[in-house]
Design a protein around this motif. Structure first.
Motif, PDB file in Angstrom:
ATOM      1  N   GLY A 151      -5.012 -32.334  54.005  1.00  0.00           N
ATOM      2  CA  GLY A 151      -3.774 -33.052  53.713  1.00  0.00           C
ATOM      3  C   GLY A 151      -3.206 -32.710  52.342  1.00  0.00           C
ATOM      4  N   ILE A 152      -4.083 -32.654  51.335  1.00  0.00           N
ATOM      5  CA  ILE A 152      -3.633 -32.299  49.987  1.00  0.00           C
ATOM      6  C   ILE A 152      -3.113 -30.868  49.953  1.00  0.00           C
ATOM      7  N   SER A 153      -3.794 -29.972  50.661  1.00  0.00           N
ATOM      8  CA  SER A 153      -3.347 -28.584  50.729  1.00  0.00           C
ATOM      9  C   SER A 153      -1.936 -28.506  51.299  1.00  0.00           C
ATOM     10  N   LEU A 154      -1.680 -29.246  52.356  1.00  0.00           N
ATOM     11  CA  LEU A 154      -0.357 -29.256  52.977  1.00  0.00           C
ATOM     12  C   LEU A 154       0.700 -29.799  52.024  1.00  0.00           C
ATOM     13  N   LEU A 155       0.399 -30.914  51.360  1.00  0.00           N
ATOM     14  CA  LEU A 155       1.364 -31.541  50.463  1.00  0.00           C
ATOM     15  C   LEU A 155       1.673 -30.641  49.259  1.00  0.00           C
ATOM     16  N   LEU A 156       0.634 -30.057  48.681  1.00  0.00           N
ATOM     17  CA  LEU A 156       0.857 -29.201  47.523  1.00  0.00           C
ATOM     18  C   LEU A 156       1.631 -27.941  47.903  1.00  0.00           C
ATOM     19  N   PHE A 157       1.309 -27.367  49.044  1.00  0.00           N
ATOM     20  CA  PHE A 157       2.001 -26.152  49.465  1.00  0.00           C
ATOM     21  C   PHE A 157       3.476 -26.434  49.747  1.00  0.00           C
ATOM     22  N   ALA A 158       3.746 -27.641  50.272  1.00  0.00           N
ATOM     23  CA  ALA A 158       5.122 -27.983  50.649  1.00  0.00           C
ATOM     24  C   ALA A 158       5.960 -28.428  49.460  1.00  0.00           C
ATOM     25  N   PHE A 159       5.350 -29.131  48.487  1.00  0.00           N
ATOM     26  CA  PHE A 159       6.168 -29.795  47.468  1.00  0.00           C
ATOM     27  C   PHE A 159       5.858 -29.372  46.026  1.00  0.00           C
ATOM     28  N   ALA A 160       4.734 -28.716  45.785  1.00  0.00           N
ATOM     29  CA  ALA A 160       4.380 -28.326  44.418  1.00  0.00           C
ATOM     30  C   ALA A 160       4.647 -26.849  44.188  1.00  0.00           C
ATOM     31  N   GLU A 161       4.477 -26.428  42.954  1.00  0.00           N
ATOM     32  CA  GLU A 161       4.578 -25.010  42.635  1.00  0.00           C
ATOM     33  C   GLU A 161       3.455 -24.246  43.345  1.00  0.00           C
ATOM     34  N   LEU A 162       3.728 -22.998  43.706  1.00  0.00           N
ATOM     35  CA  LEU A 162       2.749 -22.192  44.412  1.00  0.00           C
ATOM     36  C   LEU A 162       1.460 -22.043  43.591  1.00  0.00           C
ATOM     37  N   ALA A 163       1.604 -21.890  42.271  1.00  0.00           N
ATOM     38  CA  ALA A 163       0.433 -21.742  41.412  1.00  0.00           C
ATOM     39  C   ALA A 163      -0.439 -22.994  41.443  1.00  0.00           C
ATOM     40  N   THR A 164       0.187 -24.170  41.578  1.00  0.00           N
ATOM     41  CA  THR A 164      -0.576 -25.420  41.643  1.00  0.00           C
ATOM     42  C   THR A 164      -1.388 -25.486  42.926  1.00  0.00           C
ATOM     43  N   TRP A 165      -0.749 -25.132  44.033  1.00  0.00           N
ATOM     44  CA  TRP A 165      -1.493 -25.108  45.300  1.00  0.00           C
ATOM     45  C   TRP A 165      -2.616 -24.083  45.241  1.00  0.00           C
ATOM     46  N   ALA A 166      -2.360 -22.907  44.686  1.00  0.00           N
ATOM     47  CA  ALA A 166      -3.373 -21.860  44.610  1.00  0.00           C
ATOM     48  C   ALA A 166      -4.560 -22.312  43.759  1.00  0.00           C
ATOM     49  N   LEU A 167      -4.274 -23.046  42.690  1.00  0.00           N
ATOM     50  CA  LEU A 167      -5.351 -23.569  41.844  1.00  0.00           C
ATOM     51  C   LEU A 167      -6.226 -24.534  42.635  1.00  0.00           C
ATOM     52  N   PHE A 168      -5.596 -25.387  43.433  1.00  0.00           N
ATOM     53  CA  PHE A 168      -6.355 -26.330  44.262  1.00  0.00           C
ATOM     54  C   PHE A 168      -7.177 -25.599  45.313  1.00  0.00           C
ATOM     55  N   ALA A 169      -6.570 -24.647  46.005  1.00  0.00           N
ATOM     56  CA  ALA A 169      -7.248 -23.971  47.107  1.00  0.00           C
ATOM     57  C   ALA A 169      -8.344 -23.029  46.617  1.00  0.00           C
ATOM     58  N   SER A 170      -8.081 -22.300  45.545  1.00  0.00           N
ATOM     59  CA  SER A 170      -8.995 -21.240  45.114  1.00  0.00           C
ATOM     60  C   SER A 170     -10.085 -21.720  44.168  1.00  0.00           C
ATOM     61  N   LEU A 171      -9.767 -22.705  43.328  1.00  0.00           N
ATOM     62  CA  LEU A 171     -10.719 -23.125  42.308  1.00  0.00           C
ATOM     63  C   LEU A 171     -11.227 -24.556  42.519  1.00  0.00           C
ATOM     64  N   PHE A 172     -10.319 -25.495  42.761  1.00  0.00           N
ATOM     65  CA  PHE A 172     -10.753 -26.879  42.896  1.00  0.00           C
ATOM     66  C   PHE A 172     -11.575 -27.093  44.163  1.00  0.00           C
ATOM     67  N   THR A 173     -11.213 -26.430  45.251  1.00  0.00           N
ATOM     68  CA  THR A 173     -11.936 -26.633  46.506  1.00  0.00           C
ATOM     69  C   THR A 173     -13.411 -26.242  46.401  1.00  0.00           C
ATOM     70  N   PRO A 174     -13.758 -25.026  45.919  1.00  0.00           N
ATOM     71  CA  PRO A 174     -15.189 -24.720  45.798  1.00  0.00           C
ATOM     72  C   PRO A 174     -15.912 -25.619  44.808  1.00  0.00           C
TER      73      PRO A 174
END
Length: 218
Positions: A151-174
């Motif tokens: 859900g957070i991935s979807l919200l960030l990808f849709a409404f946040a900057e791309l770099a913010t979503w990438a930070l969540f997906a690539s670094l925060f998730t692991p």
């Protein structure tokens, strides 16, 4: 000598994992990422699909389909690079959703919960009702974690900057995955004193045994 080699392996694995996370971030945070970053970032998923096709009961058609898809991707690399962020989004959100469904679909009973099944493979002794109730709650916690991540991935990808979503997906998730594993282990030590306790490595090994037995039964 064995201890030194184990330390070296862990350091090398940590370096490889760190490099992969960097490449993953570079590929997913840019609208026009470099080709090498996309290829390295997509390598684990690609290898996973190839292995799954090879192990499929329909190996020949599955491998032919996989080869066709890879060929189509190779012939459209420019288009892929311009939509790399979408590729990474579907990969991240898809994995989180799939894992959430996999865990959540086993919550029908304490004995049948996925973490309960894995724990039975890890333990040489039968597990009592209290332990199985705990592993059911762990399965629920992982279900909620994966659902929240998707859900957070979807919200960030849709409404946040791309770099913010990438930070969540690539670094925060692991990092959050590691915290989930470590936090659950500490909670288990307090919640189930005197009961069998398994390390992360033992849990992963038991999950592999469980999937092998499940696949053999199918």
């Amino acid at each position: 000598m064995t201890g030194l080699w184990r330390t070296v392996r862990l350091v090398l694995l940590a370096l490889v994992a760190g490099a992969y996370l960097v490449f993953d971030y570079l590929a997913s945070s840019s609208s026009q990422p470099p080709l090498y970053a996309v290829l390295i970032g997509a390598a684990p998923l690609t290898l996973g699909v190839i292995v799954a096709c090879w192990n499929s009961a329909f190996r020949l058609p599955a491998m032919l389909l996989c080869t066709g898809v890879l060929l189509a991707v190779a012939l459209n690399l420019d288009r892929l690079l311009s939509h790399a962020a979408w590729l990474y989004f579907f990969q991240h959100a898809g994995i989180m959703t799939s894992l959430g469904i996999m865990f959540g679909s086993t919550l029908g009973s304490h004995e049948g919960a996925l973490c309960s099944r894995i724990a039975r493979f890890a333990s040489a002794d039968p597990l009592d009702a209290r332990y199985l109730h705990y592993t059911w709650k762990v399965t629920l916690a992982w279900t909620l974690y994966f659902a929240a991540s998707a859900g957070i991935s979807l919200l960030l990808f849709a409404f946040a900057e791309l770099a913010t979503w990438a930070l969540f997906a690539s670094l925060f998730t692991p990092l959050s995955l590691g915290l989930m594993f470590g936090g659950e282990y500490l909670v288990r030590l307090r919640a189930l004193p005197g009961q069998p306790h398994f390390s992360i490595a033992q849990t992963i090994q038991s999950y592999r045994k469980y999937t092998q037995c499940r696949d053999a039964a199918d």
